[in-house]
Design a protein around this motif. Sequence first.
Motif, PDB file in Angstrom:
ATOM      1  N   THR A 463      41.509  66.802   8.523  1.00  0.00           N
ATOM      2  CA  THR A 463      42.960  66.735   8.364  1.00  0.00           C
ATOM      3  C   THR A 463      43.655  67.396   9.546  1.00  0.00           C
ATOM      4  N   LEU A 464      44.864  66.940   9.803  1.00  0.00           N
ATOM      5  CA  LEU A 464      45.742  67.569  10.783  1.00  0.00           C
ATOM      6  C   LEU A 464      47.051  67.889  10.073  1.00  0.00           C
ATOM      7  N   SER A 465      47.516  69.120  10.194  1.00  0.00           N
ATOM      8  CA  SER A 465      48.716  69.567   9.493  1.00  0.00           C
ATOM      9  C   SER A 465      49.715  70.162  10.464  1.00  0.00           C
ATOM     10  N   VAL A 466      50.985  70.000  10.168  1.00  0.00           N
ATOM     11  CA  VAL A 466      52.057  70.736  10.829  1.00  0.00           C
ATOM     12  C   VAL A 466      52.348  71.951   9.961  1.00  0.00           C
ATOM     13  N   VAL A 467      52.333  73.141  10.571  1.00  0.00           N
ATOM     14  CA  VAL A 467      52.422  74.389   9.820  1.00  0.00           C
ATOM     15  C   VAL A 467      53.658  75.173  10.255  1.00  0.00           C
ATOM     16  N   ASP A 468      54.334  75.779   9.293  1.00  0.00           N
ATOM     17  CA  ASP A 468      55.466  76.654   9.588  1.00  0.00           C
ATOM     18  C   ASP A 468      54.934  77.918  10.263  1.00  0.00           C
ATOM     19  N   PRO A 469      55.372  78.263  11.486  1.00  0.00           N
ATOM     20  CA  PRO A 469      54.820  79.413  12.194  1.00  0.00           C
ATOM     21  C   PRO A 469      55.216  80.766  11.605  1.00  0.00           C
ATOM     22  N   SER A 470      56.163  80.779  10.669  1.00  0.00           N
ATOM     23  CA  SER A 470      56.584  82.041  10.047  1.00  0.00           C
ATOM     24  C   SER A 470      55.854  82.281   8.734  1.00  0.00           C
ATOM     25  N   THR A 471      55.760  81.246   7.909  1.00  0.00           N
ATOM     26  CA  THR A 471      55.137  81.396   6.590  1.00  0.00           C
ATOM     27  C   THR A 471      53.731  80.816   6.529  1.00  0.00           C
ATOM     28  N   PHE A 472      53.378  79.976   7.528  1.00  0.00           N
ATOM     29  CA  PHE A 472      52.090  79.292   7.590  1.00  0.00           C
ATOM     30  C   PHE A 472      51.907  78.305   6.434  1.00  0.00           C
ATOM     31  N   ALA A 473      53.016  77.906   5.855  1.00  0.00           N
ATOM     32  CA  ALA A 473      52.985  76.866   4.833  1.00  0.00           C
ATOM     33  C   ALA A 473      52.864  75.503   5.499  1.00  0.00           C
ATOM     34  N   THR A 474      52.198  74.575   4.848  1.00  0.00           N
ATOM     35  CA  THR A 474      52.012  73.232   5.383  1.00  0.00           C
ATOM     36  C   THR A 474      53.297  72.425   5.230  1.00  0.00           C
ATOM     37  N   ILE A 475      53.804  71.881   6.333  1.00  0.00           N
ATOM     38  CA  ILE A 475      55.004  71.053   6.319  1.00  0.00           C
ATOM     39  C   ILE A 475      54.635  69.598   6.087  1.00  0.00           C
ATOM     40  N   SER A 476      53.605  69.148   6.769  1.00  0.00           N
ATOM     41  CA  SER A 476      53.110  67.780   6.573  1.00  0.00           C
ATOM     42  C   SER A 476      51.622  67.773   6.880  1.00  0.00           C
ATOM     43  N   GLN A 477      50.908  66.777   6.328  1.00  0.00           N
ATOM     44  CA  GLN A 477      49.463  66.702   6.532  1.00  0.00           C
ATOM     45  C   GLN A 477      48.996  65.274   6.385  1.00  0.00           C
ATOM     46  N   TRP A 478      48.016  64.886   7.203  1.00  0.00           N
ATOM     47  CA  TRP A 478      47.416  63.580   7.070  1.00  0.00           C
ATOM     48  C   TRP A 478      45.966  63.647   7.535  1.00  0.00           C
ATOM     49  N   GLU A 479      45.182  62.660   7.107  1.00  0.00           N
ATOM     50  CA  GLU A 479      43.789  62.592   7.522  1.00  0.00           C
ATOM     51  C   GLU A 479      43.698  62.068   8.944  1.00  0.00           C
ATOM     52  N   MET A 480      42.690  62.571   9.662  1.00  0.00           N
ATOM     53  CA  MET A 480      42.533  62.206  11.062  1.00  0.00           C
ATOM     54  C   MET A 480      41.079  61.849  11.327  1.00  0.00           C
ATOM     55  N   ASN A 481      40.870  60.886  12.222  1.00  0.00           N
ATOM     56  CA  ASN A 481      39.525  60.545  12.635  1.00  0.00           C
ATOM     57  C   ASN A 481      38.828  61.788  13.163  1.00  0.00           C
ATOM     58  N   VAL A 482      37.564  61.983  12.791  1.00  0.00           N
ATOM     59  CA  VAL A 482      36.845  63.200  13.155  1.00  0.00           C
ATOM     60  C   VAL A 482      36.763  63.369  14.660  1.00  0.00           C
ATOM     61  N   HIS A 483      36.854  62.279  15.424  1.00  0.00           N
ATOM     62  CA  HIS A 483      36.790  62.348  16.880  1.00  0.00           C
ATOM     63  C   HIS A 483      38.172  62.498  17.513  1.00  0.00           C
ATOM     64  N   GLY A 484      39.234  62.613  16.691  1.00  0.00           N
ATOM     65  CA  GLY A 484      40.585  62.669  17.239  1.00  0.00           C
ATOM     66  C   GLY A 484      40.885  63.989  17.919  1.00  0.00           C
ATOM     67  N   GLN A 485      41.800  63.948  18.865  1.00  0.00           N
ATOM     68  CA  GLN A 485      42.242  65.131  19.585  1.00  0.00           C
ATOM     69  C   GLN A 485      43.755  65.128  19.675  1.00  0.00           C
ATOM     70  N   VAL A 486      44.344  66.320  19.688  1.00  0.00           N
ATOM     71  CA  VAL A 486      45.774  66.448  19.967  1.00  0.00           C
ATOM     72  C   VAL A 486      45.903  66.847  21.421  1.00  0.00           C
ATOM     73  N   LEU A 487      46.684  66.065  22.172  1.00  0.00           N
ATOM     74  CA  LEU A 487      46.914  66.359  23.582  1.00  0.00           C
ATOM     75  C   LEU A 487      48.320  66.915  23.716  1.00  0.00           C
ATOM     76  N   SER A 488      48.807  67.034  24.923  1.00  0.00           N
ATOM     77  CA  SER A 488      50.166  67.517  25.154  1.00  0.00           C
ATOM     78  C   SER A 488      50.863  66.586  26.129  1.00  0.00           C
ATOM     79  N   GLY A 489      52.163  66.580  26.100  1.00  0.00           N
ATOM     80  CA  GLY A 489      52.886  65.706  27.012  1.00  0.00           C
ATOM     81  C   GLY A 489      54.358  66.041  27.055  1.00  0.00           C
ATOM     82  N   SER A 490      55.057  65.514  28.038  1.00  0.00           N
ATOM     83  CA  SER A 490      56.494  65.730  28.163  1.00  0.00           C
ATOM     84  C   SER A 490      57.148  64.422  28.561  1.00  0.00           C
ATOM     85  N   TRP A 491      58.125  64.021  27.773  1.00  0.00           N
ATOM     86  CA  TRP A 491      58.753  62.715  28.008  1.00  0.00           C
ATOM     87  C   TRP A 491      59.768  62.802  29.145  1.00  0.00           C
TER      88      TRP A 491
END
Length: 491
Positions: A463-491
């Motif tokens: 799973t990949l989750s977006v977490v509140d940095p103050s409370t560490f509560a989960t904001i959203s979550q979804w299943e992710m391919n085990v080989h998936g990666q989060v990269l970074s970028g700037s539009w």
Amino acid sequence: MKGKVWIPITLILILVACAAPVVDTPAAQPTAAVQQDTHTDVAVHPQSETVNVVLPESSSIRPDEALLRARFKEAKQQLILVDPRTGKDLAAFPPLEIGRDFFHALSPDGRTLAVIVYSNDYRSHGTLKLVDLRAWQVGPEITRLVSWSETMAFSADGAYLAVAAANAPQGEFGRPQSYQLAIVDVAGQAVVAQIEVAFRPRLMAFTADGESLMTYGGGLELLDDGRPQPAQVALLRAADLSVIWQQELAGLFDGHYEQRPAEPSDVDIYIVGWTPAVTWSADGTRLYVVHADEDRLTTIDFTARTVQTVEVRPKLSWLERLLALTADVVYAKVYNGANAQAVLSADGTRLFVVGGSYETTRYENEEWQYQETRLGLQVIEVATGVEVGRLATEATDIVASADGAQLYLRGWEHDLPWTDVLDPSTLTVVTRVQGMRLVPAHLFGGQPILLATGYYYPSGKTTLSVVDPSTFATISQWEMNVHGQVLSGSW
């Protein structure tokens, strides 16, 4: 922590295959923010500050509000932009196919992604390409590499890219005898300088003016006495990669080395290996290396072209120091091997180091047993080498929040991840987040975001989750391919 590792090669391969999954990541550039070694989960945007993320409520989002991800689909890796609320692809940005497997680095402005694409799982004969993230297109092949690559670095302005890749394995143990180091003109998409070096570049960075390239890496050969060749540093002229300054780091070992046993044995080849913690100073001009095999701190100053090594020692009273002068050194343990990771404090004065040792024992029934021991958290003052703090922890690695105000100690228990949120000023654990590895990241437009990955065995669910940095509560979550990666970028 003095010692050697004696582990059969077959056993090493089994242990690596059974280890917890590691997410590949871009090679980071030294900036004023807290920096990690080249293998962290995601890159932190160099000019961001930590803020609470409020996900947009509209039915559609802009590209700069999305996450840049890679996923493995139909035997190929794809780059995608996803909605952080749902994990679904942005329809306006079709997936970019880049190959079966890849190693990557992100430019400081987040607009160019360098990828070395491999056609197999062995990471040999890679092809270097550049991805223009603003145009959302993959560029043409720039060059082909003989063997695997593990280090890339962009210049501060993103105009040039340094790439290191192994030459073909040779000799009795099938290891490379040298590495190729190349400079790529990003705009021209061409190699403009190339040399061969007799060490394994583990970390590289351009100087702030882009005129020189700073490199650090492990030796490749075994000396006549059976010890590995010490690590090396080099300062190279970026225009042609000619050597400005180069020095061997006596007593500092980095890498894995094959050896034959000194005494008769039914095991033909063993491996000795050390992985020290390596991180840049806040201004990116010095490199701090915490040895894996000894309690030592080596500081490499590329501006002054000097190397200084000090013993890491506890902060003692004058009486304790006096008594220590008459005490004999006692080696209570002999380690088979060790590794370490470090992050720099936000003010650049302290290193936070976690590490582990591992040993392999063969019993009378001829069964091998592998045991790993976590060495806890150590806080070292970079100016003096004095140990100013210590914390018992089973953490396997450490990362910092974007502003350095929090440290995330991450580990595993019964195949489940956990993260301890640490206050670096007091060394107190604020909270433990069970079942998740916290990952400081940012959205495509540069806004900081805190993510969390979760692995669940034996189901293989990730799973990949977006977490509140103050409370560490989960904001959203979804299943992710085990080989998936989060990269970074700037539009």
